[in-house]
Motif scaffolding. Structure first.
Motif, mmCIF file in Angstrom:
data_model
loop_
_atom_site.group_PDB
_atom_site.id
_atom_site.type_symbol
_atom_site.label_atom_id
_atom_site.label_comp_id
_atom_site.label_asym_id
_atom_site.label_seq_id
_atom_site.Cartn_x
_atom_site.Cartn_y
_atom_site.Cartn_z
ATOM 1 N N ASN A 46 0.818 -1.206 0.000
ATOM 2 C CA ASN A 46 0.000 0.000 0.000
ATOM 3 C C ASN A 46 0.853 1.258 0.000
ATOM 4 O OD1 ASN A 46 -2.266 -1.547 0.127
ATOM 5 N ND2 ASN A 46 -2.543 -1.357 2.343
ATOM 6 N N LEU A 47 2.118 1.117 0.315
ATOM 7 C CA LEU A 47 2.948 2.294 0.535
ATOM 8 C C LEU A 47 3.787 2.608 -0.698
ATOM 9 C CD1 LEU A 47 4.207 1.408 4.115
ATOM 10 C CD2 LEU A 47 2.356 2.966 3.482
ATOM 11 N N PRO A 48 3.993 3.911 -0.977
ATOM 12 C CA PRO A 48 4.878 4.270 -2.087
ATOM 13 C C PRO A 48 6.285 3.745 -1.840
ATOM 14 C CG PRO A 48 3.657 6.179 -1.273
ATOM 15 C CD PRO A 48 3.448 5.075 -0.294
ATOM 16 N N THR A 103 0.266 3.132 8.717
ATOM 17 C CA THR A 103 1.132 4.240 8.296
ATOM 18 C C THR A 103 1.415 5.135 9.496
ATOM 19 O OG1 THR A 103 -0.752 5.642 7.707
ATOM 20 C CG2 THR A 103 0.146 4.201 5.990
ATOM 21 N N ALA A 153 -6.270 7.816 2.707
ATOM 22 C CA ALA A 153 -5.449 7.076 1.748
ATOM 23 C C ALA A 153 -4.809 8.012 0.730
ATOM 24 C CB ALA A 153 -6.297 6.018 1.036
ATOM 25 N N THR A 156 -1.793 9.366 2.780
ATOM 26 C CA THR A 156 -0.706 8.441 3.085
ATOM 27 C C THR A 156 -0.029 7.896 1.823
ATOM 28 O OG1 THR A 156 -2.222 6.548 3.209
ATOM 29 C CG2 THR A 156 -1.776 7.755 5.257
ATOM 30 N N GLN A 157 -0.766 7.845 0.729
ATOM 31 C CA GLN A 157 -0.185 7.358 -0.525
ATOM 32 C C GLN A 157 0.449 8.482 -1.341
ATOM 33 O OE1 GLN A 157 -0.098 3.951 -0.670
ATOM 34 N NE2 GLN A 157 -0.979 4.415 1.331
ATOM 35 N N HIS A 159 -0.749 10.937 -3.086
ATOM 36 C CA HIS A 159 -1.294 11.014 -4.440
ATOM 37 C C HIS A 159 -1.014 12.351 -5.108
ATOM 38 C CE1 HIS A 159 -4.352 7.548 -3.733
ATOM 39 N NE2 HIS A 159 -3.160 7.121 -4.106
ATOM 40 N N HIS A 215 -5.836 6.835 -8.697
ATOM 41 C CA HIS A 215 -5.761 7.237 -7.293
ATOM 42 C C HIS A 215 -7.052 6.900 -6.562
ATOM 43 C CE1 HIS A 215 -2.502 10.477 -8.267
ATOM 44 N NE2 HIS A 215 -2.007 9.267 -8.169
ATOM 45 N N GLU A 218 -7.233 3.262 -5.776
ATOM 46 C CA GLU A 218 -6.339 2.904 -4.687
ATOM 47 C C GLU A 218 -6.897 3.402 -3.359
ATOM 48 O OE1 GLU A 218 -1.583 2.721 -4.220
ATOM 49 O OE2 GLU A 218 -2.364 4.742 -4.564
#
Length: 507
Positions: A46-48, A103, A153, A156-157, A159, A215, A218
């Motif tokens: 889930n994380l970059p 996260t 999300a 935390t991602q 985007h 995005h 996700e």
């Protein structure tokens, strides 16, 4: 609001929101071989990835500056609903979801926007906004948490930064600012603006939209997983989609701009339901605080408090005599100054929940409205003692002490509850008022300057500091302290800053 967000770099309202994905979004998810709705992806996916292009396009520090600049505009034009209780409720939910997401965001700041339309959005740097209309439209706490998990999300991602890397960096961020501002304001069709801006600046419209859809997919996937792991009903997200669908049908030709430009369809509802079905089922009851804060928001969102009085009275008379409805009725009556009736409406709920924090603060506020200063202060203090780390109790008790002519005790309360500092800007405003009331004008100027500076108004902060430095009786220590803060504030202003320049009026 119609002009305030366009001048700033509002890059990240990535879903402005929440319901921004179209039918193609859901269809693409169901057809994609990369998405298996029955098998949650491993959390580490889930994380970059470290070293991805996001940092080169938009660093975390740049994200923080962008988000802060947008929030400063919201503050400057009084577009935020600055209610400590609502803010604290949303903030606690946000951090609960963040903890469950696996996260560790460095910064989260949640706020309520004075807008009865349904919307939520994520800004760069961990800022998340929720329209008043979103809270009132939700029918369960899990629905509200579902929206928040989706927006979290986006944060935390990263985007925003990933979108900048995909679509051309900061020049595109600046373009998105104007486009996505229109989504929040609801003043224009964002599809039309996107197309126009793309044509005017040689930006690939389809490429931007497709990346935004990715995005959204996700954020849906991660949001539902986070929702479940935080102890909420994973069906909450699909439930809110269904709420929007129902509202679309009820509005008919008068459908709000947000729902016209961001349609919700059965395909996306089905996809959210499929994701939720892959997770353990649970029955999750709404918390008492959710009902109270939803009712509080309904009062604020009403055209006038008397409308809320009529609405809650009708519900109670129809047999829906719930704690939330009685709280809403009492709060609306209190807003009208009808404190005897307000206490009468609230008393049954107080008898049932004598230790509940929001009820205690409303009781104290009603008592103060009745002129019962000592009982009100006693109720504030009792509530604070029951909930010593609850910031609204700290702030409201301190403000009541100032109004009661006890500014020194108010200052002591504020300084002895450190959790209010840095997270609730009203702390500095109240410290300023307390200092003013005891005749310490240098301290009053310093604290008010801090308050304004942290709200994104360095010009106002500089004016406060200059006024403080003109005090004839300044001690050397006070002068040095004010001068040091002035240098810090002046550094944040452009060299050609004009103190006589005023912001454009709000439309």
């Amino acid at each position: 609001m119609r002009r305030i967000l366009v001048p700033v770099l509002m890059a990240a309202l990535i879903g402005g929101a929440w319901t921004a994905a179209r039918a193609q979004t859901a269809t693409a998810a169901l057809q994609s071989p990369l998405v298996d709705t029955a098998i949650p992806l491993p959390r580490d996916l889930n994380l970059p990835q470290i070293g991805d292009p996001a940092d080169s396009a938009l660093s975390p520090a740049e994200e923080a500056r962008l988000g802060a600049s947008v929030v400063a505009q919201l503050y400057a034009y009084e577009y935020l609903l600055e209610d400590p209780q609502l803010t604290e409720y949303l903030t606690a939910m946000g951090w609960r979801l963040a903890a469950a997401s696996g996260t560790n965001p460095e910064h989260l700041e949640l706020f309520v926007v004075k807008d009865p339309r349904i919307n939520a959005f994520a800004l760069p740097g961990g800022y998340m906004g929720f329209n008043a209309g979103l809270l009132t439209a939700s029918s369960s706490e899990s629905e509200l948490a579902g929206v928040m998990a989706h927006e979290l999300a986006h944060v935390t991602q990263r985007h925003i930064a990933r979108g900048a890397a995909q679509s051309g960096g900061l020049s595109t961020i600046a373009t998105w600012a104007a486009v996505l501002a229109a989504i929040i304001a609801g003043s224009a069709d964002p599809d039309v603006i996107l197309a126009a801006v793309a044509a005017g600046q040689s930006i690939s419209y389809q490429r931007q939209v497709n990346f935004t859809r990715a995005h959204e997919l996700e954020a849906d996937r991660i949001g539902i997983q986070t929702l479940a792991e935080a102890g909420f009903d994973p069906d909450g997200m699909a439930g809110f989609f269904q709420t929007l669908e129902q509202q679309s049908r009820l509005y008919g030709s008068g459908i709000p701009e947000f729902l016209r430009t961001h349609p919700v369809n059965t395909t996306r509802v089905a996809e959210a339901q499929a994701r939720a079905a892959s997770m353990p089922k649970r029955e999750v009851a709404n918390s008492l605080e959710y009902g109270l804060m939803r009712a509080r928001t309904q009062v604020y969102a009403s055209r006038q408090p008397s409308d809320a009085v009529d609405g809650f009275s009708a519900l109670i008379e129809a047999g829906e005599d719930t704690p939330a409805h009685r709280y809403g009725l009492a709060f609306a009556l209190h807003q009208l100054g009808q404190n005897e009736r307000a206490m009468e409406a609230l008393q049954p709920v107080l008898d049932r929940y004598p230790r509940q924090a929001n009820l205690g603060l409303l009781q104290a506020s009603i008592q103060a409205g009745q002129g019962q200063t000592d009982p009100a202060l006693a109720t504030y203090l009792r509530t604070l003692n029951l909930h010593p780390r609850w910031t609204p109790a700290v702030l409201e008790y301190a403000e009541a002490l100032i109004h009661a002519g006890q500014p020194e005790l108010a200052r002591e309360v504020l300084l002895s509850h450190e959790q209010a500092f840095g997270t609730r800007l009203d702390t500095y405003r109240l410290l300023s008022h307390a200092a003013r009331d005891v005749g310490n004008n240098a301290e009053a100027s310093y604290q008010m300057a801090t308050y304004l500076f942290l709200r994104g108004d360095p010009g106002g902060a500089l004016s406060q500091l200059d006024a403080g430095l003109r005090i004839a009786s300044l001690t050397p220590q006070d002068r040095a302290r004010l001068a040091a803060r002035r240098a810090e504030v002046r550094e944040a202003l452009p060299r050609n800053w004009d103190p006589d320049r005023r912001p454009l009026p709000r439309r």
